[in-house]
Design an enzyme around this catalytic site. Structure first.
Site, PDB file in Angstrom:
ATOM      1  N   TYR A  52      -6.934 -37.357 -41.374  1.00 43.07           N
ATOM      2  CA  TYR A  52      -5.973 -37.944 -40.429  1.00 43.07           C
ATOM      3  C   TYR A  52      -4.604 -37.289 -40.594  1.00 43.07           C
ATOM      4  O   TYR A  52      -3.956 -36.916 -39.607  1.00 43.07           O
ATOM      5  CB  TYR A  52      -5.896 -39.457 -40.695  1.00 43.07           C
ATOM      6  CG  TYR A  52      -4.912 -40.209 -39.833  1.00 43.07           C
ATOM      7  CD1 TYR A  52      -5.221 -40.533 -38.506  1.00 43.07           C
ATOM      8  CD2 TYR A  52      -3.683 -40.617 -40.338  1.00 43.07           C
ATOM      9  CE1 TYR A  52      -4.321 -41.248 -37.724  1.00 43.07           C
ATOM     10  CE2 TYR A  52      -2.782 -41.332 -39.562  1.00 43.07           C
ATOM     11  CZ  TYR A  52      -3.113 -41.643 -38.257  1.00 43.07           C
ATOM     12  OH  TYR A  52      -2.223 -42.351 -37.481  1.00 43.07           O
ATOM     13  N   SER A 108       2.589 -39.875 -37.064  1.00 41.20           N
ATOM     14  CA  SER A 108       2.436 -40.871 -38.127  1.00 41.20           C
ATOM     15  C   SER A 108       3.298 -40.437 -39.309  1.00 41.20           C
ATOM     16  O   SER A 108       3.668 -39.262 -39.424  1.00 41.20           O
ATOM     17  CB  SER A 108       0.965 -40.919 -38.561  1.00 41.20           C
ATOM     18  OG  SER A 108       0.823 -41.588 -39.783  1.00 41.20           O
TER      19      SER A 108
HETATM   20  N1  LIG Z   1      -1.303 -48.701 -35.998  1.00 43.61           N
HETATM   21  C1  LIG Z   1      -0.465 -48.089 -36.829  1.00 43.61           C
HETATM   22  O1  LIG Z   1       0.013 -48.651 -37.824  1.00 43.61           O
HETATM   23  C2  LIG Z   1      -0.044 -46.668 -36.553  1.00 43.61           C
HETATM   24  C3  LIG Z   1       0.904 -46.072 -37.376  1.00 43.61           C
HETATM   25  C4  LIG Z   1       1.275 -44.744 -37.121  1.00 43.61           C
HETATM   26  C5  LIG Z   1       0.705 -44.055 -36.069  1.00 43.61           C
HETATM   27  N2  LIG Z   1      -0.228 -44.674 -35.281  1.00 43.61           N
HETATM   28  C6  LIG Z   1      -0.779 -43.910 -34.167  1.00 43.61           C
HETATM   29  O2  LIG Z   1      -0.610 -44.682 -32.986  1.00 43.61           O
HETATM   30  C7  LIG Z   1      -1.698 -44.439 -32.085  1.00 43.61           C
HETATM   31  C8  LIG Z   1      -2.358 -45.735 -31.694  1.00 43.61           C
HETATM   32  O3  LIG Z   1      -2.749 -46.431 -32.852  1.00 43.61           O
HETATM   33  P1  LIG Z   1      -3.439 -47.853 -32.743  1.00 43.61           P
HETATM   34  O4  LIG Z   1      -3.311 -48.496 -34.069  1.00 43.61           O
HETATM   35  O5  LIG Z   1      -2.968 -48.573 -31.533  1.00 43.61           O
HETATM   36  O6  LIG Z   1      -4.970 -47.415 -32.544  1.00 43.61           O
HETATM   37  P2  LIG Z   1      -6.219 -48.282 -32.036  1.00 43.61           P
HETATM   38  O7  LIG Z   1      -5.885 -49.719 -31.978  1.00 43.61           O
HETATM   39  O8  LIG Z   1      -7.369 -47.831 -32.848  1.00 43.61           O
HETATM   40  O9  LIG Z   1      -6.386 -47.754 -30.544  1.00 43.61           O
HETATM   41  C9  LIG Z   1      -6.710 -46.429 -30.318  1.00 43.61           C
HETATM   42  C10 LIG Z   1      -7.101 -46.264 -28.866  1.00 43.61           C
HETATM   43  O10 LIG Z   1      -7.581 -44.919 -28.714  1.00 43.61           O
HETATM   44  C11 LIG Z   1      -8.820 -44.977 -28.054  1.00 43.61           C
HETATM   45  N3  LIG Z   1      -9.701 -43.893 -28.448  1.00 43.61           N
HETATM   46  C12 LIG Z   1     -10.172 -43.608 -29.677  1.00 43.61           C
HETATM   47  N4  LIG Z   1     -11.023 -42.583 -29.623  1.00 43.61           N
HETATM   48  C13 LIG Z   1     -11.072 -42.187 -28.325  1.00 43.61           C
HETATM   49  C14 LIG Z   1     -11.798 -41.196 -27.627  1.00 43.61           C
HETATM   50  N5  LIG Z   1     -12.681 -40.413 -28.243  1.00 43.61           N
HETATM   51  N6  LIG Z   1     -11.613 -41.073 -26.294  1.00 43.61           N
HETATM   52  C15 LIG Z   1     -10.772 -41.880 -25.640  1.00 43.61           C
HETATM   53  N7  LIG Z   1     -10.079 -42.873 -26.241  1.00 43.61           N
HETATM   54  C16 LIG Z   1     -10.233 -43.028 -27.577  1.00 43.61           C
HETATM   55  C17 LIG Z   1      -9.430 -46.286 -28.464  1.00 43.61           C
HETATM   56  O11 LIG Z   1     -10.414 -46.637 -27.516  1.00 43.61           O
HETATM   57  P3  LIG Z   1     -11.430 -47.874 -27.769  1.00 43.61           P
HETATM   58  O12 LIG Z   1     -10.618 -49.090 -27.504  1.00 43.61           O
HETATM   59  O13 LIG Z   1     -12.498 -47.627 -26.781  1.00 43.61           O
HETATM   60  O14 LIG Z   1     -11.879 -47.779 -29.196  1.00 43.61           O
HETATM   61  C18 LIG Z   1      -8.219 -47.204 -28.459  1.00 43.61           C
HETATM   62  O15 LIG Z   1      -7.963 -47.701 -27.164  1.00 43.61           O
HETATM   63  C19 LIG Z   1      -2.627 -43.457 -32.794  1.00 43.61           C
HETATM   64  O16 LIG Z   1      -2.311 -42.142 -32.391  1.00 43.61           O
HETATM   65  C20 LIG Z   1      -2.279 -43.653 -34.265  1.00 43.61           C
HETATM   66  O17 LIG Z   1      -2.563 -42.505 -35.018  1.00 43.61           O
HETATM   67  C21 LIG Z   1      -0.612 -45.957 -35.493  1.00 43.61           C
END
Ligand SMILES: NC(=O)c1ccc[n+]([C@@H]2O[C@H](COP(=O)([O-])OP(=O)(O)OC[C@H]3O[C@@H](n4cnc5c(N)ncnc54)[C@H](OP(=O)(O)O)[C@@H]3O)[C@@H](O)[C@H]2O)c1
Length: 214
Positions: free
Chosen positions: A165, A152
């Protein structure tokens, strides 16, 4: 520049995606499958993983696999068993996208709650660490493997109120760099991606932030 990836670019590859049921992980899984990969969908909510499974099959992609696993409670033995199962079923593993992550609570550093800190570190750092440790021996057997961590913007530059985070993403970057160096003379390439800012609802307390970019 126009860059085109052929639809069979990942044909024959087996790629595991954590957090594959939603968000970026879901999209990555669909995309890998659309380019010919057999995708192992790992996550904690089975119904979401099944929906991605069905979507891949409906689009004519290789039949995926589902591994229901909650990174919060998973043990070293769970990961070792998982790798045995993957090797037994597919014979090889060519890629891992560590995508599952918790955001935790945005708040001033002095108010970071110990339990929230532990939970975020467990999922974002220790879970990825234990899983990677179990998987590297199998990845080493691949002709051309990729290990990708998801970082991130706040994993490069700390930002007020993003304490837990941001600390977890700095650790993620550190883990990636150590591994990239250690595996530099193998066929396993190690990288981290920053998917970039996306408007996202976030949990907040006690001050108010309606939207956050991370
Ligand atoms: N979105 C952004 O703007 C952004 C920016 C920079 C970096 N990132 C990084 O990109 C990645 C994905 O982000 P996102 O926005 O797509 O996140 P998200 O929509 O919250 O999805 C996260 C996924 O991880 C799963 N998860 C969470 N806790 C878990 C656990 N204990 N065991 C197994 N699975 C688990 C969730 O499962 P459930 O569906 O069951 O909840 C979900 O499928 C992350 O690493 C985040 O830090 C995101």
């Amino acid at each position: 520049m126009d860059y085109h990836v052929s639809s069979d670019a990942l044909k024959g590859k087996v790629i595991l995606v954590t957090g594959a049921g939603d968000g970026i992980g879901r999209q990555a899984a669909l995309s890998y499958a659309a380019h010919g990969a057999t995708v192992i969908l790992l996550g904690r909510t089975v119904s979401k993983l099944e929906a991605v499974f069905d979507e891949i099959e409906a689009a004519g992609g290789p039949t995926p696999a589902i591994i229901p696993l909650d990174l919060m409670g998973a043990t070293k033995q769970n990961y070792l068993d998982m790798v045995d199962t993957i090797e037994g079923q597919f014979g090889h593993l060519d890629g891992v996208l560590h995508n599952a992550s918790l955001l935790g609570v945005l708040c001033p550093f002095e108010q970071i709650d110990e339990k929230t800190f532990d939970d975020v570190m467990q999922v974002n750092v220790k879970g990825a660490f234990l899983m990677t440790q179990a998987m590297v021996p199998l990845l080493r057997k691949s002709d051309d493997a990729r290990l990708v961590f998801t970082s991130s913007t706040v994993g490069h530059m700390g930002r007020a109120f993003w304490g837990t985070y941001a600390i977890s993403k700095f650790a993620t970057e550190g883990m990636m760099q150590v591994l990239a160096d250690e595996l530099s003379d193998t066929r396993v390439r190690v990288n981290a991606i920053n998917p970039g800012a996306r408007a996202q609802k976030c949990v907040h307390r006690p001050f108010r932030l309606r939207m956050a970019i991370y």
